[in-house]
Design a protein around this motif. Structure first.
Motif, mmCIF file in Angstrom:
data_model
loop_
_atom_site.group_PDB
_atom_site.id
_atom_site.type_symbol
_atom_site.label_atom_id
_atom_site.label_comp_id
_atom_site.label_asym_id
_atom_site.label_seq_id
_atom_site.Cartn_x
_atom_site.Cartn_y
_atom_site.Cartn_z
ATOM 1 N N ILE A 52 0.814 -1.214 0.000
ATOM 2 C CA ILE A 52 0.000 0.000 0.000
ATOM 3 C C ILE A 52 0.848 1.264 0.000
ATOM 4 N N THR A 53 1.881 1.264 0.838
ATOM 5 C CA THR A 53 2.635 2.501 1.058
ATOM 6 C C THR A 53 3.882 2.628 0.195
ATOM 7 N N LYS A 54 4.361 1.510 -0.348
ATOM 8 C CA LYS A 54 5.608 1.493 -1.138
ATOM 9 C C LYS A 54 6.796 1.960 -0.302
ATOM 10 N N GLN A 55 6.740 1.676 0.998
ATOM 11 C CA GLN A 55 7.803 2.061 1.924
ATOM 12 C C GLN A 55 8.630 0.849 2.317
ATOM 13 N N ASP A 56 9.743 1.088 2.962
ATOM 14 C CA ASP A 56 10.681 0.063 3.384
ATOM 15 C C ASP A 56 10.032 -0.934 4.346
ATOM 16 N N GLN A 57 10.437 -2.180 4.207
ATOM 17 C CA GLN A 57 9.900 -3.271 5.022
ATOM 18 C C GLN A 57 10.058 -2.994 6.512
ATOM 19 N N ARG A 58 11.206 -2.500 6.916
ATOM 20 C CA ARG A 58 11.445 -2.334 8.356
ATOM 21 C C ARG A 58 10.486 -1.311 8.967
ATOM 22 N N TYR A 59 10.193 -0.230 8.260
ATOM 23 C CA TYR A 59 9.292 0.784 8.814
ATOM 24 C C TYR A 59 7.869 0.255 8.887
ATOM 25 N N CYS A 60 7.487 -0.515 7.894
ATOM 26 C CA CYS A 60 6.157 -1.118 7.912
ATOM 27 C C CYS A 60 6.042 -2.116 9.063
ATOM 28 N N ALA A 61 7.103 -2.869 9.339
ATOM 29 C CA ALA A 61 7.106 -3.812 10.465
ATOM 30 C C ALA A 61 6.980 -3.068 11.789
ATOM 31 N N TYR A 62 7.627 -1.918 11.916
ATOM 32 C CA TYR A 62 7.503 -1.120 13.140
ATOM 33 C C TYR A 62 6.054 -0.709 13.359
ATOM 34 N N VAL A 63 5.380 -0.329 12.284
ATOM 35 C CA VAL A 63 3.991 0.106 12.396
ATOM 36 C C VAL A 63 3.080 -1.076 12.750
ATOM 37 N N VAL A 64 3.333 -2.235 12.185
ATOM 38 C CA VAL A 64 2.552 -3.414 12.563
ATOM 39 C C VAL A 64 2.754 -3.712 14.048
ATOM 40 N N SER A 65 3.975 -3.615 14.534
ATOM 41 C CA SER A 65 4.235 -3.830 15.962
ATOM 42 C C SER A 65 3.497 -2.796 16.813
ATOM 43 N N TYR A 66 3.427 -1.579 16.337
ATOM 44 C CA TYR A 66 2.642 -0.539 17.021
ATOM 45 C C TYR A 66 1.197 -1.008 17.184
ATOM 46 N N PHE A 67 0.642 -1.586 16.122
ATOM 47 C CA PHE A 67 -0.742 -2.046 16.187
ATOM 48 C C PHE A 67 -0.909 -3.286 17.076
ATOM 49 N N VAL A 68 0.143 -4.063 17.253
ATOM 50 C CA VAL A 68 0.074 -5.161 18.220
ATOM 51 C C VAL A 68 -0.083 -4.558 19.618
ATOM 52 N N GLN A 69 0.754 -3.583 19.944
ATOM 53 C CA GLN A 69 0.693 -2.950 21.262
ATOM 54 C C GLN A 69 -0.620 -2.217 21.481
ATOM 55 N N SER A 70 -1.144 -1.590 20.439
ATOM 56 C CA SER A 70 -2.364 -0.790 20.616
ATOM 57 C C SER A 70 -3.632 -1.609 20.403
ATOM 58 N N CYS A 71 -3.477 -2.936 20.359
ATOM 59 C CA CYS A 71 -4.593 -3.890 20.445
ATOM 60 C C CYS A 71 -5.372 -4.162 19.162
ATOM 61 N N GLU A 72 -4.858 -3.806 17.994
ATOM 62 C CA GLU A 72 -5.551 -4.138 16.763
ATOM 63 C C GLU A 72 -5.120 -5.508 16.223
ATOM 64 N N VAL A 73 -3.948 -5.965 16.627
ATOM 65 C CA VAL A 73 -3.415 -7.234 16.120
ATOM 66 C C VAL A 73 -3.227 -8.179 17.311
ATOM 67 N N PHE A 74 -3.782 -9.357 17.223
ATOM 68 C CA PHE A 74 -3.731 -10.418 18.221
ATOM 69 C C PHE A 74 -4.625 -10.079 19.424
ATOM 70 N N ASP A 75 -5.237 -11.112 19.922
ATOM 71 C CA ASP A 75 -6.055 -10.991 21.124
ATOM 72 C C ASP A 75 -5.208 -11.385 22.328
ATOM 73 N N ALA A 76 -5.573 -10.862 23.464
ATOM 74 C CA ALA A 76 -4.864 -11.257 24.693
ATOM 75 C C ALA A 76 -5.126 -12.728 24.952
ATOM 76 N N ALA A 77 -4.120 -13.407 25.448
ATOM 77 C CA ALA A 77 -4.274 -14.821 25.778
ATOM 78 C C ALA A 77 -5.239 -14.978 26.938
ATOM 79 N N SER A 78 -6.027 -16.025 26.874
ATOM 80 C CA SER A 78 -6.996 -16.227 27.960
ATOM 81 C C SER A 78 -6.341 -16.930 29.134
#
Length: 139
Positions: free
Chosen positions: A113-139
Motif C-alpha cells: 500500500i505505502t511502497k515504503q521500506d519493510q522495516r518501517y512497515c514492520a515497526y507500524v505493525v508492531s505498534y498495532f500489536v501494542q495498541s490492540c488491533e493485532v492479536f487478542d490477549a491470551a486467555s
C-alpha cells in the motif's frame, strides 16, 4: 487474501515520517509493553515476541505522535484504519496462521500500500500489536 481489505492510504505519511526520522526523534518507552506480553507468549513465540517488544519500546511513542498529527490534519480516519488493521489480522488468525506469519503478512500488505521500506512497515505493525488491533490477549 489480504488485498480484499482496504487500508487507509493516509498511513503512508506516518511511515514516510518514520523513515525520515532521526535517532533523537525517538523517545523510548520507560515501561514494559504489557499488551505485547499479554498477546504473544515469549516462550512459544520468542522471535516475534522479541521483535515486537523491541519495535514497541523504541518506536511506539513516535508512531503514536505521528498518527495523532495525521488525524489532526484529517489525512486519515484513525478509527477506520484501526478497524481495517484488525480485520486484516482477523482474516489471518481465522486461517490459523502463526503469529510470526501474521506479522509478516501484515507488514507485506503495508509495503504494498505505502511502497515504503519493510522495516518501517514492520515497526507500524508492531505498534498495532501494542495498541490492540493485532492479536487478542491470551486467555
Amino acid at each position: 487474501m489480504l488485498s480484499t481489505v482496504d487500508i487507509e492510504r493516509g498511513i503512508t505519511k506516518v511511515i514516510e515520517k518514520l523513515g525520515n526520522a532521526k535517532y533523537t526523534d525517538f523517545e523510548p518507552l520507560e515501561f514494559e509493553p504489557v499488551a505485547v506480553k499479554d498477546k504473544i507468549d515469549e516462550h512459544t513465540d520468542f522471535f516475534i515476541y522479541d521483535e515486537v517488544v523491541t519495535h514497541v519500546t523504541r518506536f511506539y511513542r513516535f508512531i503514536e505522535q505521528q498518527m495523532q498529527e495525521e488525524v489532526r490534519l484529517k489525512t486519515f480516519d484513525d478509527t477506520l484504519l484501526r478497524a481495517q488493521i484488525k480485520a486484516l489480522a482477523r482474516k489471518l488468525i481465522d486461517k490459523g496462521y502463526p503469529k510470526m506469519r501474521i506479522h509478516s503478512d501484515l507488514t507485506d500488505r503495508l509495503i504494498q500500500i505505502t511502497k515504503q521500506d519493510q522495516r518501517y512497515c514492520a515497526y507500524v505493525v508492531s505498534y498495532f500489536v501494542q495498541s490492540c488491533e493485532v492479536f487478542d490477549a491470551a486467555s
